[in-house]
Write a protein that holds these residues in place. Structure first.
Motif, PDB file in Angstrom:
ATOM      1  N   GLU A  14      44.630  50.989  50.626  1.00 32.74           N
ATOM      2  CA  GLU A  14      44.893  49.600  50.215  1.00 32.74           C
ATOM      3  C   GLU A  14      44.011  49.138  49.156  1.00 32.74           C
ATOM      4  OE1 GLU A  14      44.672  45.273  52.571  1.00 32.74           O
ATOM      5  OE2 GLU A  14      44.330  47.022  53.770  1.00 32.74           O
ATOM      6  N   MET A  15      42.903  49.415  49.082  1.00 33.43           N
ATOM      7  CA  MET A  15      41.928  48.889  47.971  1.00 33.43           C
ATOM      8  C   MET A  15      42.214  49.506  46.898  1.00 33.43           C
ATOM      9  SD  MET A  15      39.947  46.656  49.931  1.00 33.43           S
ATOM     10  CE  MET A  15      41.395  46.644  50.912  1.00 33.43           C
ATOM     11  N   ALA A  16      42.736  50.716  46.781  1.00 27.09           N
ATOM     12  CA  ALA A  16      43.137  51.394  45.416  1.00 27.09           C
ATOM     13  C   ALA A  16      44.236  50.660  44.772  1.00 27.09           C
ATOM     14  CB  ALA A  16      43.522  52.791  45.730  1.00 27.09           C
ATOM     15  N   ALA A  17      45.021  49.948  45.872  1.00 29.16           N
ATOM     16  CA  ALA A  17      46.243  49.479  45.140  1.00 29.16           C
ATOM     17  C   ALA A  17      46.134  48.067  44.662  1.00 29.16           C
ATOM     18  CB  ALA A  17      47.415  49.339  45.999  1.00 29.16           C
ATOM     19  N   CYS A  18      44.825  47.368  45.050  1.00 27.16           N
ATOM     20  CA  CYS A  18      44.475  46.034  44.642  1.00 27.16           C
ATOM     21  C   CYS A  18      44.427  45.757  43.124  1.00 27.16           C
ATOM     22  CB  CYS A  18      43.275  45.515  45.422  1.00 27.16           C
ATOM     23  SG  CYS A  18      43.327  45.311  47.464  1.00 27.16           S
ATOM     24  N   SER A  19      44.917  44.760  42.712  1.00 26.37           N
ATOM     25  CA  SER A  19      44.980  44.518  41.180  1.00 26.37           C
ATOM     26  C   SER A  19      43.855  43.696  40.793  1.00 26.37           C
ATOM     27  CB  SER A  19      46.182  43.816  40.678  1.00 26.37           C
ATOM     28  OG  SER A  19      46.379  42.566  41.364  1.00 26.37           O
ATOM     29  N   GLU A  20      43.300  42.934  41.670  1.00 19.61           N
ATOM     30  CA  GLU A  20      42.208  41.929  41.669  1.00 19.61           C
ATOM     31  C   GLU A  20      41.121  42.723  42.256  1.00 19.61           C
ATOM     32  OE1 GLU A  20      39.745  39.415  40.371  1.00 19.61           O
ATOM     33  OE2 GLU A  20      41.654  38.907  39.842  1.00 19.61           O
ATOM     34  N   ARG A  21      39.918  42.863  41.319  1.00 21.28           N
ATOM     35  CA  ARG A  21      38.876  43.661  41.705  1.00 21.28           C
ATOM     36  C   ARG A  21      37.485  43.161  41.360  1.00 21.28           C
ATOM     37  NH1 ARG A  21      41.480  48.391  42.958  1.00 21.28           N
ATOM     38  NH2 ARG A  21      39.600  49.648  43.273  1.00 21.28           N
ATOM     39  N   GLY A  22      37.462  41.947  41.015  1.00 24.99           N
ATOM     40  CA  GLY A  22      36.064  41.271  40.686  1.00 24.99           C
ATOM     41  C   GLY A  22      35.705  41.556  39.446  1.00 24.99           C
ATOM     42  N   THR A  23      34.437  41.404  39.091  1.00 24.62           N
ATOM     43  CA  THR A  23      33.651  41.568  37.555  1.00 24.62           C
ATOM     44  C   THR A  23      32.466  42.569  37.914  1.00 24.62           C
ATOM     45  OG1 THR A  23      34.590  39.646  36.735  1.00 24.62           O
ATOM     46  CG2 THR A  23      32.907  40.620  35.725  1.00 24.62           C
ATOM     47  N   VAL A  24      32.445  43.535  37.237  1.00 25.66           N
ATOM     48  CA  VAL A  24      31.091  44.164  37.186  1.00 25.66           C
ATOM     49  C   VAL A  24      29.916  43.498  36.698  1.00 25.66           C
ATOM     50  CG1 VAL A  24      32.352  46.460  37.156  1.00 25.66           C
ATOM     51  CG2 VAL A  24      31.396  45.371  34.855  1.00 25.66           C
ATOM     52  N   ALA A  25      28.614  43.795  36.960  1.00 23.84           N
ATOM     53  CA  ALA A  25      27.463  43.451  36.977  1.00 23.84           C
ATOM     54  C   ALA A  25      27.047  43.411  35.313  1.00 23.84           C
ATOM     55  CB  ALA A  25      26.271  43.447  37.507  1.00 23.84           C
ATOM     56  N   ASP A  35      33.117  52.034  35.769  1.00 24.31           N
ATOM     57  CA  ASP A  35      34.646  51.820  36.087  1.00 24.31           C
ATOM     58  C   ASP A  35      34.729  51.021  37.166  1.00 24.31           C
ATOM     59  OD1 ASP A  35      37.357  52.188  36.103  1.00 24.31           O
ATOM     60  OD2 ASP A  35      37.619  54.079  36.155  1.00 24.31           O
ATOM     61  N   PRO A  36      35.470  50.016  37.197  1.00 21.30           N
ATOM     62  CA  PRO A  36      35.702  48.975  38.395  1.00 21.30           C
ATOM     63  C   PRO A  36      36.901  49.533  39.295  1.00 21.30           C
ATOM     64  CG  PRO A  36      36.601  47.906  36.188  1.00 21.30           C
ATOM     65  CD  PRO A  36      35.950  49.431  35.918  1.00 21.30           C
ATOM     66  N   ALA A 273      28.222  52.162  64.751  1.00 19.97           N
ATOM     67  CA  ALA A 273      28.594  52.685  63.333  1.00 19.97           C
ATOM     68  C   ALA A 273      27.950  52.135  62.345  1.00 19.97           C
ATOM     69  CB  ALA A 273      29.800  52.737  62.927  1.00 19.97           C
ATOM     70  N   SER A 274      27.316  53.035  61.342  1.00 26.43           N
ATOM     71  CA  SER A 274      26.683  52.746  60.291  1.00 26.43           C
ATOM     72  C   SER A 274      27.741  52.791  58.916  1.00 26.43           C
ATOM     73  CB  SER A 274      25.304  53.517  59.988  1.00 26.43           C
ATOM     74  OG  SER A 274      24.841  53.226  58.526  1.00 26.43           O
ATOM     75  N   ILE A 275      28.057  51.854  58.269  1.00 21.32           N
ATOM     76  CA  ILE A 275      29.125  51.874  57.459  1.00 21.32           C
ATOM     77  C   ILE A 275      28.456  51.735  55.807  1.00 21.32           C
ATOM     78  CG2 ILE A 275      31.411  50.661  56.909  1.00 21.32           C
ATOM     79  CD1 ILE A 275      30.854  49.467  59.847  1.00 21.32           C
ATOM     80  N   ALA A 276      29.143  52.307  54.818  1.00 24.36           N
ATOM     81  CA  ALA A 276      28.929  51.866  53.662  1.00 24.36           C
ATOM     82  C   ALA A 276      30.180  51.974  52.786  1.00 24.36           C
ATOM     83  CB  ALA A 276      27.947  53.123  52.881  1.00 24.36           C
ATOM     84  N   VAL A 277      30.104  50.898  51.905  1.00 19.08           N
ATOM     85  CA  VAL A 277      31.388  50.759  50.875  1.00 19.08           C
ATOM     86  C   VAL A 277      30.893  50.405  49.638  1.00 19.08           C
ATOM     87  CG1 VAL A 277      31.639  48.164  51.645  1.00 19.08           C
ATOM     88  CG2 VAL A 277      33.538  49.609  50.967  1.00 19.08           C
ATOM     89  N   TRP A 278      31.738  51.076  48.554  1.00 19.94           N
ATOM     90  CA  TRP A 278      31.451  50.613  47.223  1.00 19.94           C
ATOM     91  C   TRP A 278      32.219  50.269  46.603  1.00 19.94           C
ATOM     92  CZ3 TRP A 278      31.744  54.666  42.862  1.00 19.94           C
ATOM     93  CH2 TRP A 278      31.585  54.118  41.708  1.00 19.94           C
ATOM     94  N   SER A 279      32.553  49.438  45.791  1.00 21.56           N
ATOM     95  CA  SER A 279      33.408  48.893  44.763  1.00 21.56           C
ATOM     96  C   SER A 279      32.735  48.070  43.651  1.00 21.56           C
ATOM     97  CB  SER A 279      34.813  48.187  45.313  1.00 21.56           C
ATOM     98  OG  SER A 279      35.580  47.991  44.410  1.00 21.56           O
ATOM     99  N   PRO A 280      32.610  48.358  42.482  1.00 22.52           N
ATOM    100  CA  PRO A 280      31.758  47.903  41.646  1.00 22.52           C
ATOM    101  C   PRO A 280      31.991  46.427  41.278  1.00 22.52           C
ATOM    102  CG  PRO A 280      32.457  50.076  40.714  1.00 22.52           C
ATOM    103  CD  PRO A 280      33.255  49.487  41.800  1.00 22.52           C
ATOM    104  N   GLY A 281      33.335  46.063  41.460  1.00 22.88           N
ATOM    105  CA  GLY A 281      33.646  44.522  40.892  1.00 22.88           C
ATOM    106  C   GLY A 281      33.164  43.630  42.083  1.00 22.88           C
ATOM    107  N   LEU A 282      32.444  42.625  41.345  1.00 24.02           N
ATOM    108  CA  LEU A 282      31.864  41.520  42.348  1.00 24.02           C
ATOM    109  C   LEU A 282      32.554  40.218  42.325  1.00 24.02           C
ATOM    110  CD1 LEU A 282      28.098  42.183  40.940  1.00 24.02           C
ATOM    111  CD2 LEU A 282      29.213  43.259  42.682  1.00 24.02           C
ATOM    112  N   ASN A 283      32.546  39.278  43.100  1.00 21.50           N
ATOM    113  CA  ASN A 283      33.008  38.134  43.528  1.00 21.50           C
ATOM    114  C   ASN A 283      32.047  37.249  42.741  1.00 21.50           C
ATOM    115  OD1 ASN A 283      30.882  37.587  45.473  1.00 21.50           O
ATOM    116  ND2 ASN A 283      32.432  37.967  47.264  1.00 21.50           N
ATOM    117  N   ALA A 284      32.284  35.839  42.742  1.00 21.93           N
ATOM    118  CA  ALA A 284      31.485  34.968  42.183  1.00 21.93           C
ATOM    119  C   ALA A 284      29.921  34.685  42.837  1.00 21.93           C
ATOM    120  CB  ALA A 284      32.207  33.466  42.400  1.00 21.93           C
ATOM    121  N   ASN A 285      29.777  35.398  44.045  1.00 24.46           N
ATOM    122  CA  ASN A 285      28.566  35.187  44.693  1.00 24.46           C
ATOM    123  C   ASN A 285      27.641  36.469  44.419  1.00 24.46           C
ATOM    124  OD1 ASN A 285      30.685  33.743  46.964  1.00 24.46           O
ATOM    125  ND2 ASN A 285      28.650  32.598  46.412  1.00 24.46           N
TER     126      ASN A 285
END
Length: 313
Positions: A14-25, A35-36, A273-285
């Motif tokens: 689902e995340m791979a199919a998202c078009s809106e991914r935020g902005t890298v730092a 690569d975002p 559980a211990s969970i880690a997620v990574w996607s380089p694009g950031l939101n406004a915060n």
């Protein structure tokens, strides 16, 4: 019963199919080149089972997620004396804000905003040359993750030293109040290098197991921290781990979590559980846009939110 392997795979798709991914730092040059389109997710269960999908083996700069490990280390050194130098309240301001420091006499609101993390780095520096303090933290993270291959990305560390003017200002301002006790450039060196630790989602989720297991290290008998301290670190992650969006993260996800501008998030489902997620694009915060969405999906499907009725999961 949730089919967790399928759920993790479905969320990654689902995340791979998202078009809106935020902005890298963009203000840290090496991060601006990431690569975002990348996304990784790893879930480590209490029984040691690992479920992962996407780019979960790709190392990334953990940035402020490192503050969890540095805080754990500082509490091990000076215990509750730390709270005389840094608070435990949400800031309600951006992670690199200087505004509250003047009003509150150089005492940062919490250890997860940059000012508070600089105080923690100053504590961890005590009695060491910066190189030794950095090495001590890196060894600690490797121990938690059971992985000696974890390294510091020196290119990121150099870039942070060359561009981290707000952090330099924060350190010098707190030095004026006596809350940074070493030469600011030494404390800053420790801080910039800890933020440049590079880990994959799998490594990061493994390193977070002690917070999932009441302070115990993996499946070993060794104790990293007491159950009370693990609970308190989780509490700080829940209330302060996403800067001025911590309330929104608690509302949407309901798990203790710590984000970083590299796009990583470490989240803890206590006892589960211990969970880690990574996607380089950031939101406004400054938090991972898709990482937050993925954790929301995961918490909804599993019932792992700490606010869920007992037994729902």
């Amino acid at each position: 019963m949730t089919d967790l392997a399928r759920l993790v795979s479905d969320i990654a798709a689902e995340m791979a199919a998202c078009s809106e991914r935020g902005t890298v730092a963009s203000y840290i040059p090496p991060l601006a080149r990431i690569d975002p389109r990348q996304f990784g997710l790893c879930v480590v269960l209490a029984d040691g089972t690992v479920h992962q999908a996407g780019d979960s083996e790709q190392p990334f700069s953990i940035q402020s997620v490192s503050k969890v490990f540095a805080l754990t280390q500082a509490l091990g050194k000076i215990g509750d004396a730390l709270w005389r130098r840094v608070g435990r309240e949400p800031s309600g301001t951006p992670f690199n804000s200087i505004v509250q420091l003047e009003r509150e006499q150089g005492i940062p609101r919490n250890p997860f905003i940059n000012a508070g993390a600089l105080v923690v780095a100053d504590v961890n520096l005590a009695g060491h040359a910066p190189k030794l303090a950095i090495g001590e933290l890196l060894r600690f993270v490797r121990y938690l993750a059971d992985d000696e291959t974890i390294v510091i990305d020196e290119a990121v560390a150099r870039a942070e030293q060359e561009t981290g003017f707000r952090n330099i200002a924060l350190a010098n301002y707190m030095r004026a109040f006596g809350n940074i006790r070493h030469a600011p450039e030494l404390t800053l060196g420790v801080y910039f290098h800890q933020c440049a630790i590079a880990m994959s989602c799998r490594q990061l989720a493994m390193a977070g197991r002690f917070l999932m297991q009441g302070g115990s290290h993996g499946r070993q008998a060794a104790r990293v921290v007491s159950p009370q301290r693990a609970r308190r670190i989780n509490a700080l992650m829940l209330t302060c781990g996403h800067y001025d969006a911590s309330g929104d993260f608690a509302f949407r996800v309901g798990l203790p979590g710590k984000s970083g501008v590299g796009g990583g998030i470490l989240a803890i489902a206590p006892g589960k559980a211990s969970i880690a997620v990574w996607s380089p694009g950031l939101n406004a915060n400054g938090n991972s846009m898709l990482g937050t969405l993925a954790l929301e999906r995961l918490a909804e499907a599993t019932g792992w939110s700490v606010f869920a009725p007992s037994g729902q999961a």
